[in-house]
Design a protein around this motif. Structure first.
Motif, PDB file in Angstrom:
ATOM      1  N   PHE A  87       0.833  -1.202   0.000  1.00  0.00           N
ATOM      2  CA  PHE A  87       0.000   0.000   0.000  1.00  0.00           C
ATOM      3  C   PHE A  87       0.868   1.252   0.000  1.00  0.00           C
ATOM      4  O   PHE A  87       0.590   2.216  -0.731  1.00  0.00           O
ATOM      5  CB  PHE A  87      -0.911   0.007   1.234  1.00  0.00           C
ATOM      6  CG  PHE A  87      -2.302  -0.500   0.971  1.00  0.00           C
ATOM      7  CD1 PHE A  87      -3.367   0.366   0.796  1.00  0.00           C
ATOM      8  CD2 PHE A  87      -2.548  -1.858   0.906  1.00  0.00           C
ATOM      9  CE1 PHE A  87      -4.639  -0.105   0.546  1.00  0.00           C
ATOM     10  CE2 PHE A  87      -3.823  -2.346   0.660  1.00  0.00           C
ATOM     11  CZ  PHE A  87      -4.871  -1.464   0.482  1.00  0.00           C
ATOM     12  N   THR A  88       1.922   1.258   0.810  1.00  0.00           N
ATOM     13  CA  THR A  88       2.796   2.430   0.905  1.00  0.00           C
ATOM     14  C   THR A  88       3.484   2.711  -0.427  1.00  0.00           C
ATOM     15  O   THR A  88       3.552   3.862  -0.876  1.00  0.00           O
ATOM     16  CB  THR A  88       3.857   2.242   2.004  1.00  0.00           C
ATOM     17  OG1 THR A  88       3.212   1.893   3.232  1.00  0.00           O
ATOM     18  CG2 THR A  88       4.665   3.512   2.217  1.00  0.00           C
ATOM     19  N   LEU A  89       4.003   1.663  -1.062  1.00  0.00           N
ATOM     20  CA  LEU A  89       4.670   1.835  -2.353  1.00  0.00           C
ATOM     21  C   LEU A  89       3.691   2.339  -3.414  1.00  0.00           C
ATOM     22  O   LEU A  89       4.057   3.150  -4.269  1.00  0.00           O
ATOM     23  CB  LEU A  89       5.308   0.509  -2.787  1.00  0.00           C
ATOM     24  CG  LEU A  89       6.502   0.046  -1.940  1.00  0.00           C
ATOM     25  CD1 LEU A  89       6.933  -1.361  -2.351  1.00  0.00           C
ATOM     26  CD2 LEU A  89       7.676   1.012  -2.053  1.00  0.00           C
ATOM     27  N   ALA A  90       2.434   1.879  -3.349  1.00  0.00           N
ATOM     28  CA  ALA A  90       1.418   2.355  -4.300  1.00  0.00           C
ATOM     29  C   ALA A  90       1.103   3.829  -4.072  1.00  0.00           C
ATOM     30  O   ALA A  90       1.015   4.616  -5.026  1.00  0.00           O
ATOM     31  CB  ALA A  90       0.149   1.514  -4.163  1.00  0.00           C
ATOM     32  N   ILE A  91       0.959   4.231  -2.806  1.00  0.00           N
ATOM     33  CA  ILE A  91       0.676   5.635  -2.477  1.00  0.00           C
ATOM     34  C   ILE A  91       1.859   6.524  -2.851  1.00  0.00           C
ATOM     35  O   ILE A  91       1.684   7.648  -3.336  1.00  0.00           O
ATOM     36  CB  ILE A  91       0.326   5.782  -0.987  1.00  0.00           C
ATOM     37  CG1 ILE A  91      -0.973   5.041  -0.650  1.00  0.00           C
ATOM     38  CG2 ILE A  91       0.219   7.260  -0.600  1.00  0.00           C
ATOM     39  CD1 ILE A  91      -2.199   5.541  -1.385  1.00  0.00           C
ATOM     40  N   MET A  92       3.067   6.021  -2.650  1.00  0.00           N
ATOM     41  CA  MET A  92       4.262   6.791  -3.015  1.00  0.00           C
ATOM     42  C   MET A  92       4.350   6.986  -4.530  1.00  0.00           C
ATOM     43  O   MET A  92       4.794   8.040  -5.003  1.00  0.00           O
ATOM     44  CB  MET A  92       5.523   6.098  -2.487  1.00  0.00           C
ATOM     45  CG  MET A  92       5.670   6.186  -0.972  1.00  0.00           C
ATOM     46  SD  MET A  92       7.067   5.249  -0.334  1.00  0.00           S
ATOM     47  CE  MET A  92       8.433   6.323  -0.784  1.00  0.00           C
TER      48      MET A  92
END
Length: 310
Positions: A111-116
């Motif tokens: 999720f974090t990599l997608a938001i980044m």
């Protein structure tokens, strides 16, 4: 057959007798864990203490480092205890807790990599509207989403779907607890677990993959059509993110292949390495990638090492 009420512990069958070398493995794993903790804590402190890094990209990076500490702490202390132990067993409650922590770590990472990637898309494709689009409230909402959804969905998966299963065995062929291997021990039909897993994979996970692909296609389009300065800025900020994403994706692919297919033809040490890669390498690679590749963080690191002003 073992009745569900009789299963009070699981046996981790992937461990093997290493003799005196277990102390060497213990020191290697301990050094690795200490390096992960130091690298990620340093990155978190640098971002929190330096006002120039109080930007959306670095806030998400700080969240990523907190997740690396969370996932590492769910695995490494457990491995250290098991390496020195002669009997490789784990209680059912501790096993499900580890499954919850490791699975939620993986989901939070993704999720974090997608938001980044979404953040980089806004910054590069819509630079004039970036500050209006990425407000403090939106950052807080996205950060909450990054953490709350994976934690809640894994409570459902682990404690509502997997934990109540009646098990006909207690042997897990891994060095840590894994939900897929526990479900395989079920005495009865696990169709609900399988359907939920497939629906979740083809909706949420597939949606995140499409978001990442879309954002980087748009970023590439801007890079090829923009100025040299725009291309340099895009590549400098996106390179560590793409490298991190590819590394984590490869690690997850190794784990899926290892779990779903018969890999017993491979050497035992290689199978253990493939199953651990996504949990052990990512937490150390991330702070090194972002610390060395992102100019603002690199400058702060140099100031810390050589006594400059932050």
């Amino acid at each position: 057959m073992i009745n569900a009420t009789q299963v009070s512990y699981f046996t981790l069958a992937a461990y093997f007798d290493t003799g005196v070398f277990k102390y060497l493995y213990f020191l290697i794993i301990l050094t690795f864990y200490i390096s992960i903790v130091c690298a990620n804590v340093l990155l978190i402190v640098v971002i929190c203490m330096n006002r120039s890094l109080h930007e959306p990209m670095y806030i998400f990076l700080c969240s990523l480092s907190v997740n690396e500490l969370y996932g590492s702490t769910a695995l490494f202390p457990f491995l250290l205890v098991q390496i020195l132990s002669d009997i490789h067993t784990v209680s059912v409650s501790l096993c499900f807790l580890q499954i919850f922590c490791l699975y939620s770590y993986g989901a939070i990472e993704f999720f974090t990599l997608a938001i980044m990637s979404y953040d980089r898309y806004l910054a590069i494709c819509y630079p004039l509207h970036y500050n209006n689009s990425m407000t403090s409230n939106k950052i807080a909402m996205l950060t909450a989403l990054i953490w709350l959804y994976p934690l809640l969905i894994n409570i459902l998966i682990v404690y509502c779907l997997s934990a109540p299963l009646q098990l006909c065995g207690n042997i897990i062929n891994k060095v840590y607890c894994d939900n897929y291997y526990v479900v395989k021990l079920a005495c009865f039909d696990t169709r609900i677990n399988n359907i939920f897993g497939l629906v979740h994979m083809f909706t949420v996970i597939f949606g995140l993959i499409m978001l990442i692909i879309y954002t980087y296609l748009r970023i590439l389009k801007v890079c090829f059509s923009g100025s040299k300065q725009t291309r340099q800025k895009a590549f400098s900020t996106c390179t560590p993110h793409i490298a991190s994403l590819l590394n984590f994706s490869c690690g997850c692919f190794f784990e899926i292949v290892h779990s779903r297919f018969n890999m017993y033809g491979l050497p035992n040490m290689l199978r253990i390495f493939l199953s651990l890669y996504w949990l052990t390498c990512q937490p150390l690679i991330n702070p090194l990638l972002y610390g060395l590749k992102m100019s603002k963080i690199r400058i702060v690191y140099k100031n810390l090492l050589f006594g400059g002003k932050m």
